[in-house]
Design a protein around this motif. Sequence first.
Motif, PDB file in Angstrom:
ATOM      1  N   ARG A 138       0.828  -1.213   0.000  1.00  0.00           N
ATOM      2  CA  ARG A 138       0.000   0.000   0.000  1.00  0.00           C
ATOM      3  C   ARG A 138       0.863   1.263   0.000  1.00  0.00           C
ATOM      4  NH1 ARG A 138      -3.459  -3.107   3.989  1.00  0.00           N
ATOM      5  NH2 ARG A 138      -1.865  -2.467   5.477  1.00  0.00           N
ATOM      6  N   TYR A 145       3.288   2.055  -2.917  1.00  0.00           N
ATOM      7  CA  TYR A 145       2.809   2.652  -4.161  1.00  0.00           C
ATOM      8  C   TYR A 145       3.346   4.069  -4.319  1.00  0.00           C
ATOM      9  CZ  TYR A 145      -0.427   4.861  -7.462  1.00  0.00           C
ATOM     10  OH  TYR A 145      -0.965   5.554  -8.522  1.00  0.00           O
ATOM     11  N   TRP A 146       3.387   4.836  -3.223  1.00  0.00           N
ATOM     12  CA  TRP A 146       3.728   6.246  -3.338  1.00  0.00           C
ATOM     13  C   TRP A 146       5.213   6.478  -3.567  1.00  0.00           C
ATOM     14  CZ3 TRP A 146      -0.008   9.124  -4.774  1.00  0.00           C
ATOM     15  CH2 TRP A 146      -1.316   8.736  -4.482  1.00  0.00           C
ATOM     16  N   GLN A 169       7.094   4.374  -5.054  1.00  0.00           N
ATOM     17  CA  GLN A 169       7.260   3.864  -6.416  1.00  0.00           C
ATOM     18  C   GLN A 169       6.745   4.875  -7.435  1.00  0.00           C
ATOM     19  OE1 GLN A 169       9.026   1.632  -7.693  1.00  0.00           O
ATOM     20  NE2 GLN A 169       7.904  -0.100  -8.556  1.00  0.00           N
ATOM     21  N   ARG A 170       5.654   5.558  -7.103  1.00  0.00           N
ATOM     22  CA  ARG A 170       5.141   6.584  -8.024  1.00  0.00           C
ATOM     23  C   ARG A 170       6.128   7.745  -8.133  1.00  0.00           C
ATOM     24  NH1 ARG A 170       4.449   9.202 -11.449  1.00  0.00           N
ATOM     25  NH2 ARG A 170       2.574  10.161 -12.351  1.00  0.00           N
ATOM     26  N   SER A 211      -6.394  -0.391  -1.124  1.00  0.00           N
ATOM     27  CA  SER A 211      -5.333  -1.228  -1.692  1.00  0.00           C
ATOM     28  C   SER A 211      -5.945  -2.200  -2.685  1.00  0.00           C
ATOM     29  CB  SER A 211      -4.592  -2.002  -0.595  1.00  0.00           C
ATOM     30  OG  SER A 211      -5.429  -2.975  -0.010  1.00  0.00           O
ATOM     31  N   VAL A 262       3.830  -4.114  -4.760  1.00  0.00           N
ATOM     32  CA  VAL A 262       3.317  -2.748  -4.903  1.00  0.00           C
ATOM     33  C   VAL A 262       1.904  -2.879  -5.452  1.00  0.00           C
ATOM     34  CG1 VAL A 262       3.581  -0.501  -5.988  1.00  0.00           C
ATOM     35  CG2 VAL A 262       5.618  -1.824  -5.379  1.00  0.00           C
ATOM     36  N   THR A 263       0.949  -2.335  -4.726  1.00  0.00           N
ATOM     37  CA  THR A 263      -0.438  -2.437  -5.147  1.00  0.00           C
ATOM     38  C   THR A 263      -0.911  -1.087  -5.665  1.00  0.00           C
ATOM     39  OG1 THR A 263      -2.624  -3.191  -4.448  1.00  0.00           O
ATOM     40  CG2 THR A 263      -1.410  -1.820  -2.894  1.00  0.00           C
ATOM     41  N   GLY A 264      -1.982  -1.095  -6.460  1.00  0.00           N
ATOM     42  CA  GLY A 264      -2.553   0.165  -6.904  1.00  0.00           C
ATOM     43  C   GLY A 264      -2.651   0.292  -8.406  1.00  0.00           C
ATOM     44  N   THR A 304      -1.950   1.003 -12.208  1.00  0.00           N
ATOM     45  CA  THR A 304      -0.799   0.973 -13.100  1.00  0.00           C
ATOM     46  C   THR A 304      -0.603   2.370 -13.691  1.00  0.00           C
ATOM     47  OG1 THR A 304      -2.103   0.441 -15.052  1.00  0.00           O
ATOM     48  CG2 THR A 304      -1.345  -1.419 -13.702  1.00  0.00           C
TER      49      THR A 304
END
Length: 337
Positions: free
Chosen positions: A162, A165-166, A168-169, A259, A313-315, A317
């Motif tokens: 969860r 994700y951030w 990674q973004r 998530s 990593v969820t969320g 694409t």
Amino acid sequence: MRVLVLGGSVFLSRAVAADALARGHEVVALTRGRTGGVPDGVRHVVADREGPFPGDLAAEAWDAVVDVSRTPSHVRKAVAAVPGAHWVFVSTINVYADDTDPGGPGVGRLREPEHQDLDPSTGPEAYGAMKVACEQTVLAAVASATVVRPGLVVGPGDPSGRFAYWPQRMRRVLDGGAADVLAPGDPDDVLHVVDVRDLAAWIVDVAERRTEGTFDGVGPRTTVGELLDAVARGTGAAAPRWRWAGRAELEAADVRPWSGERSLPLWLPRPEYDGMAAHDAGPALAAGLSPRPVEDTARDTLAWLRATPDAAVTGLTAEQESGVLRGVAGPPPTPGG
């Protein structure tokens, strides 16, 4: 101190075992041996808790037990086998029956306990109800106990993906990708996070001190806007352009909360979840919980992601986010950092 960790191979329980070991304690971890590995130096006992509690462990003297189980029968057997130690039971804020109410221990109404072993994937209601039953079992039968009810636990090693994700973004921003970043809900929405390493250290602290009581194991309240800006600073992504989308826009674009696939992680629809995201960290902070800045957690999580190509990593694409952004009218982008 001799510490028995019921778990020890994944995320929080692994961090507890590592922290206790680093302090010089003798640590034994009981796991099924199916996921990950325990920290080097921790004695590893492999057993399935569906069966009898290992008799050799029950016969040993333990100063502390840390249990993260969500399965009532597992907790009943463990408590019966090792009742004399100080127990730290890791529960969850999902024990509270009303997600709109931030009332904590002794104030917030709890779910009705579920003493049967249910599949927790059926939803937070079953998960929370089983945790209530586990709490009751521990508090009724052991010499002394601390119950810790975490909220959102974040940091390196998180199997949920969860928070990851951030960072990674932001990694896509750092690598020259689109700087317009879809941001969820209202920037002033309240939430709290706690780094897994800080929570683990505090769990070892209360085990050492045999602290008794029930605590919401959450970090200080912040806002979604403040958290995302902290993630940007921590990862070095100095100027993402936040594109804030409200609930109606997100739901119209089939963006899901919290998530999972096609989700915008950490987004919780309001007002239904106002309370879940606003529990009081004060009692835990007064009892010694010492959270690090979100910037540090984001930096270390990004380093873990870079070193762990298969990290969860969820969320949304990148393609899904781009599609949503094209349909977001919203106010002009706001710079982060």
